[in-house]
Design a protein around this motif. Structure first.
Motif, PDB file in Angstrom:
ATOM      1  N   THR A 146      -6.749   5.880 -14.142  1.00 28.11           N
ATOM      2  CA  THR A 146      -6.711   5.440 -12.635  1.00 28.11           C
ATOM      3  C   THR A 146      -8.086   6.558 -12.024  1.00 28.11           C
ATOM      4  N   PRO A 147      -7.779   7.449 -12.763  1.00 24.10           N
ATOM      5  CA  PRO A 147      -9.090   8.142 -11.283  1.00 24.10           C
ATOM      6  C   PRO A 147     -10.041   7.933 -11.324  1.00 24.10           C
ATOM      7  N   LEU A 148     -10.357   6.843 -12.744  1.00 20.94           N
ATOM      8  CA  LEU A 148     -11.916   6.374 -12.630  1.00 20.94           C
ATOM      9  C   LEU A 148     -11.926   5.409 -11.717  1.00 20.94           C
ATOM     10  N   PHE A 149     -10.864   4.403 -11.426  1.00 20.45           N
ATOM     11  CA  PHE A 149     -10.836   3.445 -10.735  1.00 20.45           C
ATOM     12  C   PHE A 149     -11.005   4.020  -9.383  1.00 20.45           C
ATOM     13  N   LEU A 150     -10.311   5.102  -8.732  1.00 21.57           N
ATOM     14  CA  LEU A 150     -10.164   5.878  -7.830  1.00 21.57           C
ATOM     15  C   LEU A 150     -11.671   6.240  -7.147  1.00 21.57           C
ATOM     16  N   GLU A 151     -11.866   6.939  -8.486  1.00 21.13           N
ATOM     17  CA  GLU A 151     -13.352   7.099  -7.971  1.00 21.13           C
ATOM     18  C   GLU A 151     -14.271   5.959  -7.310  1.00 21.13           C
ATOM     19  N   LYS A 152     -14.548   5.373  -8.315  1.00 24.02           N
ATOM     20  CA  LYS A 152     -15.314   4.299  -7.793  1.00 24.02           C
ATOM     21  C   LYS A 152     -14.870   3.845  -6.410  1.00 24.02           C
ATOM     22  N   LEU A 153     -13.459   2.979  -6.107  1.00 20.74           N
ATOM     23  CA  LEU A 153     -13.370   2.694  -5.397  1.00 20.74           C
ATOM     24  C   LEU A 153     -13.323   4.016  -4.009  1.00 20.74           C
ATOM     25  N   PHE A 154     -13.528   4.720  -3.767  1.00 19.55           N
ATOM     26  CA  PHE A 154     -13.721   5.372  -3.068  1.00 19.55           C
ATOM     27  C   PHE A 154     -15.038   6.045  -3.001  1.00 19.55           C
ATOM     28  N   GLY A 155     -15.711   5.617  -3.503  1.00 16.81           N
ATOM     29  CA  GLY A 155     -17.365   5.757  -3.812  1.00 16.81           C
ATOM     30  C   GLY A 155     -17.996   5.191  -3.082  1.00 16.81           C
ATOM     31  N   GLU A 156     -17.074   3.391  -3.066  1.00 18.63           N
ATOM     32  CA  GLU A 156     -17.548   2.424  -2.803  1.00 18.63           C
ATOM     33  C   GLU A 156     -17.475   1.883  -1.310  1.00 18.63           C
ATOM     34  N   THR A 157     -16.221   2.601  -0.762  1.00 18.05           N
ATOM     35  CA  THR A 157     -15.914   2.075   0.116  1.00 18.05           C
ATOM     36  C   THR A 157     -16.146   2.911   0.883  1.00 18.05           C
ATOM     37  N   ARG A 158     -15.915   2.491   2.476  1.00 13.95           N
ATOM     38  CA  ARG A 158     -15.536   3.356   3.609  1.00 13.95           C
ATOM     39  C   ARG A 158     -14.145   4.139   4.529  1.00 13.95           C
ATOM     40  N   SER A 159     -13.426   2.895   4.310  1.00 15.00           N
ATOM     41  CA  SER A 159     -12.854   2.686   5.852  1.00 15.00           C
ATOM     42  C   SER A 159     -10.610   2.802   4.378  1.00 15.00           C
ATOM     43  N   THR A 160     -11.431   2.922   3.193  1.00 14.60           N
ATOM     44  CA  THR A 160      -9.884   1.809   2.620  1.00 14.60           C
ATOM     45  C   THR A 160      -9.152   3.975   2.575  1.00 14.60           C
ATOM     46  N   GLN A 161      -7.796   3.834   2.496  1.00 13.06           N
ATOM     47  CA  GLN A 161      -6.620   4.541   2.256  1.00 13.06           C
ATOM     48  C   GLN A 161      -5.452   4.024   1.528  1.00 13.06           C
ATOM     49  N   VAL A 162      -4.953   5.917   0.516  1.00 15.31           N
ATOM     50  CA  VAL A 162      -4.747   5.031  -0.045  1.00 15.31           C
ATOM     51  C   VAL A 162      -3.614   6.287  -0.086  1.00 15.31           C
ATOM     52  N   LEU A 163      -2.623   6.149  -0.538  1.00  9.87           N
ATOM     53  CA  LEU A 163      -1.680   6.795  -0.793  1.00  9.87           C
ATOM     54  C   LEU A 163      -0.879   7.270  -2.430  1.00  9.87           C
ATOM     55  N   LEU A 164      -0.870   8.065  -2.993  1.00 10.47           N
ATOM     56  CA  LEU A 164      -0.523   8.441  -4.217  1.00 10.47           C
ATOM     57  C   LEU A 164       0.950   9.052  -4.307  1.00 10.47           C
ATOM     58  N   THR A 165       1.693   8.894  -4.825  1.00  7.49           N
ATOM     59  CA  THR A 165       3.158   9.455  -5.067  1.00  7.49           C
ATOM     60  C   THR A 165       3.223  10.149  -6.655  1.00  7.49           C
ATOM     61  N   GLY A 166       3.532  10.961  -6.524  1.00  4.98           N
ATOM     62  CA  GLY A 166       4.097  11.580  -7.792  1.00  4.98           C
ATOM     63  C   GLY A 166       5.957  11.856  -8.669  1.00  4.98           C
ATOM     64  N   GLN A 167       6.117  12.331  -9.071  1.00  2.57           N
ATOM     65  CA  GLN A 167       6.614  13.276  -9.474  1.00  2.57           C
ATOM     66  C   GLN A 167       6.996  14.812  -9.014  1.00  2.57           C
ATOM     67  N   SER A 168       5.641  15.049  -9.302  1.00  3.15           N
ATOM     68  CA  SER A 168       5.229  16.270  -9.022  1.00  3.15           C
ATOM     69  C   SER A 168       3.868  15.825  -9.030  1.00  3.15           C
ATOM     70  N   LYS A 169       3.433  17.140  -8.253  1.00  3.80           N
ATOM     71  CA  LYS A 169       1.824  17.104  -7.426  1.00  3.80           C
ATOM     72  C   LYS A 169       0.436  16.450  -8.583  1.00  3.80           C
ATOM     73  N   VAL A 201     -13.405  11.616  -1.187  1.00  4.71           N
ATOM     74  CA  VAL A 201     -11.620  12.148  -0.446  1.00  4.71           C
ATOM     75  C   VAL A 201     -12.212  12.921   0.846  1.00  4.71           C
ATOM     76  N   VAL A 202     -12.043  11.944   1.851  1.00  9.61           N
ATOM     77  CA  VAL A 202     -11.471  13.215   3.190  1.00  9.61           C
ATOM     78  C   VAL A 202     -10.599  13.892   3.501  1.00  9.61           C
ATOM     79  N   GLU A 203      -9.475  13.473   3.312  1.00  4.47           N
ATOM     80  CA  GLU A 203      -8.156  14.362   3.992  1.00  4.47           C
ATOM     81  C   GLU A 203      -7.229  13.793   3.131  1.00  4.47           C
ATOM     82  N   LYS A 204      -6.708  15.312   2.532  1.00  2.00           N
ATOM     83  CA  LYS A 204      -6.199  15.664   1.104  1.00  2.00           C
ATOM     84  C   LYS A 204      -4.205  16.480   2.329  1.00  2.00           C
TER      85      LYS A 204
END
Length: 102
Positions: A1-24, A32-35
């Motif tokens: 998953t991190p590799l997929f997200l890295e590629k997604l963020f690297g190849e797009t400019r306006s993609t927004q993703v909400l990551l959720t988890g039971q821990s940080k 990543v512009v905003e975290k």
């Protein structure tokens, strides 16, 4: 998953993703512009049941979703007599605890 997200963020400019988890989630990327980290609490019983009804494949109409919400909240959801009884009971318990994803 991190590799997929890295590629997604690297190849797009306006993609927004909400990551959720039971821990940080420790994910970082050059793109990543905003975290921001936000602690969420369990939903109340009615909202949890309503959200579960929205994602339940068997509640495919507004009337069926409302009926499911009412049955879960009232505790009158009929449990199957099959081997799935324990599983259904567990799912209903999680919904009542505010965890609609089960």
């Amino acid at each position: 998953t991190p590799l997929f997200l890295e590629k997604l963020f690297g190849e797009t400019r306006s993609t927004q993703v909400l990551l959720t988890g039971q821990s940080k989630i420790n994910f970082s990327s050059m793109s990543v512009v905003e975290k921001e980290s936000v602690q969420l609490h369990a939903l109340d019983e009615e909202d949890s049941a309503r959200l579960f009804g929205m994602i339940c494949q068997h509640a495919d109409t507004r009337d069926k979703r409302q009926e499911l919400v009412n049955l879960v909240i009232s505790g009158e959801l009929p449990l199957p007599q099959s081997k799935d009884r324990k599983k259904v009971k567990s799912i209903v318990g999680k919904i009542k605890e505010g965890i609609p994803s089960g």
